[in-house]
Enzyme design. Structure first.
Site, PDB file in Angstrom:
ATOM      1  CG  ASP A   1       5.583  -0.644 -11.362  1.00 22.18           C
ATOM      2  OD1 ASP A   1       5.705  -0.324 -12.269  1.00 22.18           O
ATOM      3  OD2 ASP A   1       5.259  -1.050  -9.821  1.00 22.18           O
TER       4      ASP A   1
ATOM      5  CE1 TYR B   1       9.619   3.117  -4.178  1.00 21.01           C
ATOM      6  CE2 TYR B   1      11.507   2.356  -3.167  1.00 21.01           C
ATOM      7  CZ  TYR B   1      10.719   2.335  -4.117  1.00 21.01           C
ATOM      8  OH  TYR B   1      10.837   2.982  -5.431  1.00 21.01           O
TER       9      TYR B   1
ATOM     10  CG  ASP C   1      -1.337  -3.312  -8.603  1.00 22.51           C
ATOM     11  OD1 ASP C   1      -1.248  -3.722  -9.378  1.00 22.51           O
ATOM     12  OD2 ASP C   1      -0.030  -1.956  -9.358  1.00 22.51           O
TER      13      ASP C   1
ATOM     14  NE  ARG D   1       4.575  -4.290  -9.122  1.00 23.29           N
ATOM     15  CZ  ARG D   1       4.729  -4.472  -9.936  1.00 23.29           C
ATOM     16  NH1 ARG D   1       3.674  -5.164 -10.474  1.00 23.29           N
ATOM     17  NH2 ARG D   1       5.716  -4.151 -10.830  1.00 23.29           N
TER      18      ARG D   1
END
Length: 300
Positions: free
Chosen positions: A41, A69, A83, A180
């Site tokens: 993203d 991550y 987000d 997310r």
């Protein structure tokens, strides 16, 4: 600059799409054949391997690899995009923050194989359109859930500051995992709406953040430096066993022919095949009776 072949491990900056990065690399490297290995993203930073030249043939194998991550989740309100860029759709400021033990217990519930529903603001195609296209039209559509695997999930930091405590965790997950959504689900398990406030990809397959280069660095590279700095394409495939073949068998592999080898092979396992000079030549799949079947040939 000639025909460049290899892998550029880019530290993707915030605000650029993965496609933006490909276009920028194509322009800087002065080469047309460039592709990325899995979309990030625009707000996400970190490891984005980019394949140039013949290395684009291995992009699909890198896309399949697990990713790591570091994510920060803010409790107290949820957004349309899951987000910090989205509109607030639910708010419940925290007056009594969960204990760290409660956070650890919540994280533990998401280990292993889990089911996720892709967020509306994602690139998954449903009924011929990307979900984010439906979302931009104000239409919420039923999405098929998917099974993903959380290999590791570790609490990095918990800040119980009111009214919006933050949880920072490190996750190693399979292809297709929406971090997310994972963050939102962790918040829901704790009893609060939540959203992802920050996300950095620290590893993609074998490549780590420590190996990354920035746009500021590559903008200064000379043609010779581009050749020197790109990683060889087999650097992305080191988890596959290596097989060295003689020239006769290499010739047959280059022509797409299956060949028999003396060593024992695992059926359906992929193997990196090299010629007697140590040149990476092909990816082959192990078959019964020690047969190697070419899947991708890189040197012809």
């Amino acid at each position: 600059m000639g025909k460049l072949t290899g892998i550029l491990v880019l530290n993707k900056p915030k605000g650029m799409t993965s496609h933006d990065c490909v276009l920028a690399v194509r322009k800087l490297a002065k080469t047309k054949k460039v592709g990325h290995t899995g979309t990030l993203d625009p707000e996400v930073t970190g490891v984005l391997p980019i394949c140039l030249g013949r290395a684009t043939k291995i992009a699909q194998f890198l896309t399949e690899k697990e990713k790591e991550y570091i994510a920060e989740v803010k409790l107290g309100y949820a957004t349309t995009t899951e987000d910090h860029t989205g509109d607030v759709i639910e708010e419940k400021p925290v007056d009594h923050p969960p204990t760290e033990q409660a956070v650890l217990e919540a994280l533990s519930q998401f280990m292993g194989e889990i089911e996720q529903t892709p967020p509306m603001y994602s690139a998954v195609k449903v009924k011929g359109k990307r979900l984010y296209e439906w979302a931009r039209e104000g239409i919420e559509i039923e999405r098929p859930s998917r099974r993903v695997v959380i290999h590791r999930l570790k609490l990095v930091r918990y800040d119980p500051v009111l009214p919006y405590p933050t949880i920072t965790f490190k996750v190693l997950c399979s292809k297709g995992t929406y971090v997310r959504t994972l963050g939102v689900d962790i918040g829901r398990t704790l009893g609060f709406p939540a959203h992802l406030s920050s996300l950095v990809r620290t590893r993609s397959g074998p490549f780590t953040l420590a190996q990354c280069v920035t746009f500021d660095e590559i903008k200064t590279w000379s043609p010779a430096e581009w050749v020197e700095q790109l990683l060889p394409m087999d650097a992305a495939l080191t988890n596959y066993p290596k097989v060295e073949l003689d020239w006769d068998k290499i010739k047959r592999v280059k022509h797409g022919q299956a060949i028999r080898v003396s060593q024992r092979l695992e059926e359906d396992e992929l193997y990196r095949v090299y010629d007697p000079y140590g040149q990476f030549t092909a990816l082959c799949c192990g078959q019964r009776s020690s047969v190697l079947k070419p899947v991708k040939v890189f040197e012809t």
